[in-house]
Design a protein around this motif. Sequence first.
Motif, mmCIF file in Angstrom:
data_model
loop_
_atom_site.group_PDB
_atom_site.id
_atom_site.type_symbol
_atom_site.label_atom_id
_atom_site.label_comp_id
_atom_site.label_asym_id
_atom_site.label_seq_id
_atom_site.Cartn_x
_atom_site.Cartn_y
_atom_site.Cartn_z
ATOM 1 N N UNK A 1 0.827 -1.212 0.000
ATOM 2 C CA UNK A 1 0.000 0.000 0.000
ATOM 3 C C UNK A 1 0.859 1.260 0.000
ATOM 4 N N UNK A 2 2.165 1.079 0.154
ATOM 5 C CA UNK A 2 3.069 2.218 0.152
ATOM 6 C C UNK A 2 3.270 2.792 -1.243
ATOM 7 N N UNK A 3 3.097 1.901 -2.234
ATOM 8 C CA UNK A 3 3.377 2.305 -3.596
ATOM 9 C C UNK A 3 2.078 2.534 -4.355
ATOM 10 N N UNK A 4 1.917 3.720 -4.887
ATOM 11 C CA UNK A 4 0.746 3.969 -5.717
ATOM 12 C C UNK A 4 0.886 3.175 -7.010
ATOM 13 N N UNK A 5 -0.188 2.540 -7.390
ATOM 14 C CA UNK A 5 -0.127 1.729 -8.600
ATOM 15 C C UNK A 5 -1.500 1.683 -9.257
ATOM 16 N N UNK A 6 -1.495 1.450 -10.548
ATOM 17 C CA UNK A 6 -2.716 1.349 -11.348
ATOM 18 C C UNK A 6 -2.524 0.089 -12.155
ATOM 19 N N UNK A 7 -3.323 -0.913 -11.918
ATOM 20 C CA UNK A 7 -3.056 -2.188 -12.552
ATOM 21 C C UNK A 7 -4.340 -2.855 -13.032
ATOM 22 N N UNK A 8 -4.267 -3.449 -14.213
ATOM 23 C CA UNK A 8 -5.421 -4.165 -14.764
ATOM 24 C C UNK A 8 -5.264 -5.647 -14.461
ATOM 25 N N UNK A 9 -6.213 -6.185 -13.714
ATOM 26 C CA UNK A 9 -6.182 -7.593 -13.350
ATOM 27 C C UNK A 9 -7.087 -8.366 -14.307
ATOM 28 N N UNK A 10 -6.670 -9.587 -14.616
ATOM 29 C CA UNK A 10 -7.459 -10.400 -15.521
ATOM 30 C C UNK A 10 -7.128 -10.083 -16.956
ATOM 31 N N UNK A 11 -7.865 -10.696 -17.855
ATOM 32 C CA UNK A 11 -7.586 -10.456 -19.263
ATOM 33 C C UNK A 11 -8.844 -10.672 -20.085
ATOM 34 N N UNK A 12 -8.773 -10.245 -21.326
ATOM 35 C CA UNK A 12 -9.904 -10.423 -22.241
ATOM 36 C C UNK A 12 -11.138 -9.685 -21.759
ATOM 37 N N UNK A 13 -12.235 -10.422 -21.680
ATOM 38 C CA UNK A 13 -13.510 -9.831 -21.310
ATOM 39 C C UNK A 13 -13.647 -9.650 -19.808
ATOM 40 N N UNK A 14 -12.666 -10.177 -19.079
ATOM 41 C CA UNK A 14 -12.800 -10.280 -17.624
ATOM 42 C C UNK A 14 -11.712 -9.474 -16.936
ATOM 43 N N UNK A 15 -11.933 -8.215 -16.760
ATOM 44 C CA UNK A 15 -10.889 -7.384 -16.164
ATOM 45 C C UNK A 15 -11.423 -6.541 -15.012
ATOM 46 N N UNK A 16 -10.532 -6.290 -14.077
ATOM 47 C CA UNK A 16 -10.803 -5.353 -12.987
ATOM 48 C C UNK A 16 -9.591 -4.433 -12.892
ATOM 49 N N UNK A 17 -9.815 -3.161 -12.868
ATOM 50 C CA UNK A 17 -8.713 -2.220 -12.718
ATOM 51 C C UNK A 17 -8.590 -1.831 -11.251
ATOM 52 N N UNK A 18 -7.443 -2.224 -10.692
ATOM 53 C CA UNK A 18 -7.191 -1.967 -9.272
ATOM 54 C C UNK A 18 -6.246 -0.779 -9.140
ATOM 55 N N UNK A 19 -6.606 0.119 -8.257
ATOM 56 C CA UNK A 19 -5.771 1.297 -8.039
ATOM 57 C C UNK A 19 -5.388 1.379 -6.569
ATOM 58 N N UNK A 20 -4.103 1.598 -6.337
ATOM 59 C CA UNK A 20 -3.646 1.862 -4.973
ATOM 60 C C UNK A 20 -3.169 3.292 -4.935
#
Length: 126
Positions: free
Chosen positions: A52-71
Amino acid sequence: MNWLKTHRNDAILVAVLLAAAGALALFLWFTRQSGGYVSVQMDGEAVMELSLDKDIWIVLGEGERTNTLVIENRRARVVEASCPDQICVGHWPVRYEGESIVCLPHKLVVTVHSGLPAMDYDAVAG
Ligand SMILES: [Zn+2]
């Protein structure tokens, strides 16, 4: 005023109990453990741990099934997802130990833990 006379002690007891419950709630609120990292599970498997110390923007999953997680600011949230219910996107940002964001359609679970991540994930934030 008879009621008050006979029930005065009860009323005081209730007031004392309410005050105690309120104080306990406040105490628990202020002593909540801020998390150190989040673990990400997909399909029941641990995929990664993110500090949680590092800000990050990451796309989890692939294809039709994705969640964008942001810290960001030591909080984790899902800002975008392709799931039909969007419950994960509507979830408040999590930051305290034990809090989690779940995306049922994608079988995704993001959980806050205290301490440091065992495996660090060094993706380039996009
Ligand atoms: Zn979702």
